[in-house]
Write an enzyme that holds these catalytic residues in place. Structure first.
Site, PDB file in Angstrom:
ATOM      1  CB  SER A 227      -0.974   0.010   1.200  1.00 27.70           C
ATOM      2  OG  SER A 227      -0.279   0.348   2.371  1.00 27.70           O
ATOM      3  CG  ASP A 228       1.146   6.075  -1.248  1.00 27.30           C
ATOM      4  OD1 ASP A 228       2.217   6.139  -0.434  1.00 27.30           O
ATOM      5  OD2 ASP A 228       0.983   6.682  -2.111  1.00 27.30           O
ATOM      6  CD1 TRP A 229       4.593   5.024   5.274  1.00 24.78           C
ATOM      7  CD2 TRP A 229       4.761   3.839   3.257  1.00 24.78           C
ATOM      8  NE1 TRP A 229       5.722   4.245   5.349  1.00 24.78           N
ATOM      9  CE2 TRP A 229       5.527   3.362   4.060  1.00 24.78           C
ATOM     10  CE3 TRP A 229       4.354   3.228   2.101  1.00 24.78           C
ATOM     11  CZ2 TRP A 229       6.525   2.419   3.770  1.00 24.78           C
ATOM     12  CZ3 TRP A 229       5.156   2.074   1.567  1.00 24.78           C
ATOM     13  CH2 TRP A 229       6.219   1.841   2.327  1.00 24.78           C
TER      14      TRP A 229
END
Length: 755
Positions: A227-229
């Site tokens: 995931s993106d953060w």
């Protein structure tokens, strides 16, 4: 994945769930026999934070080489050069024991307003994919993983955590996914990072169509999805969709949700096994890298950064003054350097990609060193502080104008600051600050021999384009950009870069104007496939500078182009390029292709191949470029797949999308598309069918008398009748006056055709 690694098979459900989220901001958890690894930001340099972690570039990171960001690197049109940068990024990551560097980013530059455009390559998917693949190959050659991002349709910063990119299938496949597909198939990045946004209403992080069907089943992706953060909305749904690793740490909360879902029978244990296995595989792959030997060769990497920066600078304009082009700067001329950017460079974008450089060159110091302090004088001209009192601003401007009038030539550095362009927000306009434009007006009035050097992460309007003899687009060039700029200005480097995005005349002319950044959580991609130069060329709209444009200190001519279809269906285009000038140079040969006729809306030309080629003064090089058959295809919504149309294609070789130098035509065999006939199929569809067509043609001929009265009365002619009837549904012919067929006969005809 069918086999679970031994390191995972013996773990409990709780331990497997723990593997699928971070231990902290930058590392994965150590669970059982699976050790922890570090992932950290890129993409144009290593941002390994020494202390507390964040994703906004707020806290300090270890020193690393800041290479030119993607907005500049894309202008090189050189995947091999990108691969060399990737190798350097891999080396620095390995020395710091980083397992995965988060990059490259290859999202399409849908609008010049996107605040993160500096981190992306181009408005074109072929160029974006080729540069991205080069970076991935280079990084991973050093035993370090890359993370291809942001997957997908993440083209703005406004409401980026929630907004839905509402995109039709054709632009989604042909424009926004095509570059990702190329990188995955060519280079197999170890990880792909899903984006924050929703796509057609579904969060990218929990979209099985995107993360499993497209990415894995269609493209053959073998790695891990991270995931993106902070991008995970529903951890259980995300895991089921194909998102393997949530970052950063969730404090164990989402791990518990996974365990509960497995216990309740809401999540198949095999899904968790697969994700945990992929994480274990990533860790094992990173651990196979031999220990890197340090320390970093700072000088060598800085030299590479300077070379790449010089290759990234686009010479937009270089008109003669007194019969001689203003650039390169004449030897012995006195130079007024004006603009705070010359002394205080903006060399990278703001946010998560902010690098702590090993050193930093500025253009003023580099020009002074190259030309001598006796020839170079400086005035800041303006302040970066928008709250500067008017009296102080006027003093800075007057000082600069006086200096300009006293020197032989003026180099004015203009641009955008981090406050005007950064990750986290989008721009509201494409204008340079008024204080800078006012300064330029007065400088040009005082000394017409003026060069403008731009520092910006995405295009800006150029209202002065026809009043300034020379304009240099220097983008954001990384830590060695100051020296590279001086190299180009003085002629030590012959510019060869090309625009990877169109510079429009006005914001109102841009494809997404009126639908960017959307409203109430939705942004409609109403321009369809006509993104970037496709839009301007389709509308024959004037632009400030077209896609692919860039000048040199020499000149090139093109011979006749040839195009030949190969046994595998690819197209090989060959064109001789001659350097007609007196100095060695590099030409970026661009191949644009379009079918002579198409069943769907297509741009007048689309970039399908390119090559950056060195040509010695007076020499000729036969440039051969390969156009992949797959890149000729459009997405056919009827069959939910890519289709190559058959027919004659126009193949153009040129120096930009609007500077075509050689043209060839070639016949392409199309893909066979067989669609079942239905009662709603049009007469045109039926007539094109090999079985049903002749039978229906007979019926239409018999019904011709019905139309004679209309033709005799001059109401319509043969052609008008044919056009009208072509879209008539075949099922509605049954019982129609003049037609001797009933519904049962039409159904029998359709059944026979579909048998």
């Amino acid at each position: 994945m069918t086999d679970i690694p031994d390191s995972v098979s013996s773990l409990s459900v709780e331990q497997k769930a723990a593997l699928t989220s971070g231990a902290d901001f930058w590392t994965t958890k150590a669970v059982g026999d699976v050790p922890s690894i570090m992932l950290t930001d890129g993409p144009h340099g290593l941002r390994k934070q020494a202390g507390a972690g964040d994703h906004l570039g707020l806290n300090d990171s270890v020193p690393a080489t800041c290479f030119p960001p993607a907005t500049a690197l894309g202008s090189t049109f050189d995947p091999e050069l990108a691969e060399r940068v990737g190798v350097a990024l891999g080396v620095e990551s390995a020395i710091e024991d980083v397992a995965v560097i988060l990059g490259p980013g290859i999202n399409i530059k849908r609008s010049p307003l996107c605040g993160r455009n500096f981190e992306y390559v181009s408005e074109d998917p072929i160029l974006s994919g080729a540069i991205g693949a080069g970076l991935v190959r280079g990084i991973q050659s050093q035993g370090v993983g890359s993370s291809l991002k942001h997957f997908a349709a993440n083209n703005q910063e406004t409401d980026r955590m929630r907004a839905s990119s509402d995109v039709d299938p054709r632009p989604l496949r042909e424009i926004y996914l095509r570059g990702f597909e190329r990188v995955v198939k060519e280079a197999q990045p170890w990880t792909v990072m899903c984006s924050y946004n929703r796509i057609n209403g579904v969060y990218a992080s929990e979209d099985p169509w995107l993360l499993t069907r497209v990415l894995r089943d269609e493209w053959g992706f073998e790695g891990l999805v991270v995931s993106d953060w902070g991008a995970v909305n529903d951890r259980v749904a995300a895991l089921a969709a194909g998102l393997d690793l949530e970052m950063p740490a969730s404090g164990g909360e989402t791990d518990a949700q996974i365990v509960a879902a497995v216990s309740a029978g809401l999540l198949a244990p095999a899904v968790l096994d697969t994700a945990a296995g992929r994480i274990a595989d990533l860790v094992a792959k990173s651990r196979r890298r031999p220990a890197a030997e340090g320390p970093l060769d700072v000088d060598a990497h800085h030299a590479l950064a300077r070379e790449v920066a010089g290759r990234s600078i686009v010479l937009l304009r270089n008109e003669p003054v007194d019969g001689v082009p203003l650039l390169p700067l004449a030897e012995g001329a006195s130079i007024a350097v004006i603009g705070e950017f010359a002394r205080t460079p903006r060399y990278q974008g703001g946010g998560s990609s902010h690098i702590n450089p090993t050193r930093l060159d500025d253009a003023l110091g580099a020009l002074t060193a190259a030309a001598g302090s006796q020839r170079v004088a400086f005035a800041p001209g303006f302040s970066f502080d928008p709250a500067t009192p008017e009296a102080d601003a006027a003093r800075l401007r007057d000082e600069a104008v006086r200096l300009a009038a006293a020197q032989d030539v003026v180099v004015v550095f203009l641009g955008l600051t981090d406050a005007e362009e950064s990750e986290g927000f989008d721009r509201e306009h494409i204008d340079l600050p008024p204080v800078q434009l006012a300064l330029l007006d007065e400088v040009v009035a005082a000394n017409p021999r003026t060069v403008v050097v731009l520092s910006n992460g995405s295009v800006v309007a150029l209202p002065f384009a026809d009043r300034v003899p020379a304009i240099v687009e220097a983008w954001l060039l990384g830590q060695a950009g100051g020296s590279a700029t001086a190299d180009v200005l003085t002629g030590a480097v012959n510019p060869s870069a090309r625009l990877a995005e169109t510079i429009p005349v006005r914001l109102e002319d841009t494809p997404a104007f009126g639908s960017f950044p959307g409203s109430f959580g939705h942004v409609r991609y109403g321009e369809g496939v006509l993104v970037g130069y496709r839009w301007y060329d389709a509308r024959r709209m004037p632009v400030a500078y077209p896609f692919g444009h860039g000048l040199s200190y020499t000149a090139f001519s093109y011979g006749d182009a040839t195009a030949e279809v190969q046994a595998d269906g690819d197209l090989v285009v060959t064109v001789p390029v001659t350097n007609t000038g007196s100095r060695d140079g590099r030409e970026v040969v661009q191949v644009y292709v379009a079918p002579a006729a198409s069943a769907v809306e297509r741009a007048p030309r689309e970039l399908k191949a390119f090559s950056s080629v060195e040509v010695p003064a007076g020499g000729t090089v036969a440039v051969s470029l390969t156009v992949r058959r797959a890149d000729l295809a459009y997405w056919d919504v009827r069959v939910d797949g890519f289709v190559v149309e058959g027919g004659v294609y126009r193949v153009e070789a040129g120096a930009s999308s609007r500077d075509i130098r050689a043209v060839a035509e070639v016949a392409i065999t199309g893909d066979e598309v067989s669609l079942p006939l239905t009662m709603e199929s049009s007469i045109a569809d039926v007539l094109a069918h090999p079985i049903a067509g002749p039978l229906v043609a007979q019926q239409l001929a018999a019904a011709r008398g019905m139309m004679d009265g209309a033709m005799d009365a001059g109401i319509m002619g043969d052609e008008a009748i044919a056009k009208m009837m072509s879209s008539f549904p075949i099922g509605r012919l049954a019982g129609f006056p003049g037609m001797s067929v009933d519904r049962a006969q039409v159904e029998q005809l359709i059944a026979a055709a579909n048998a």
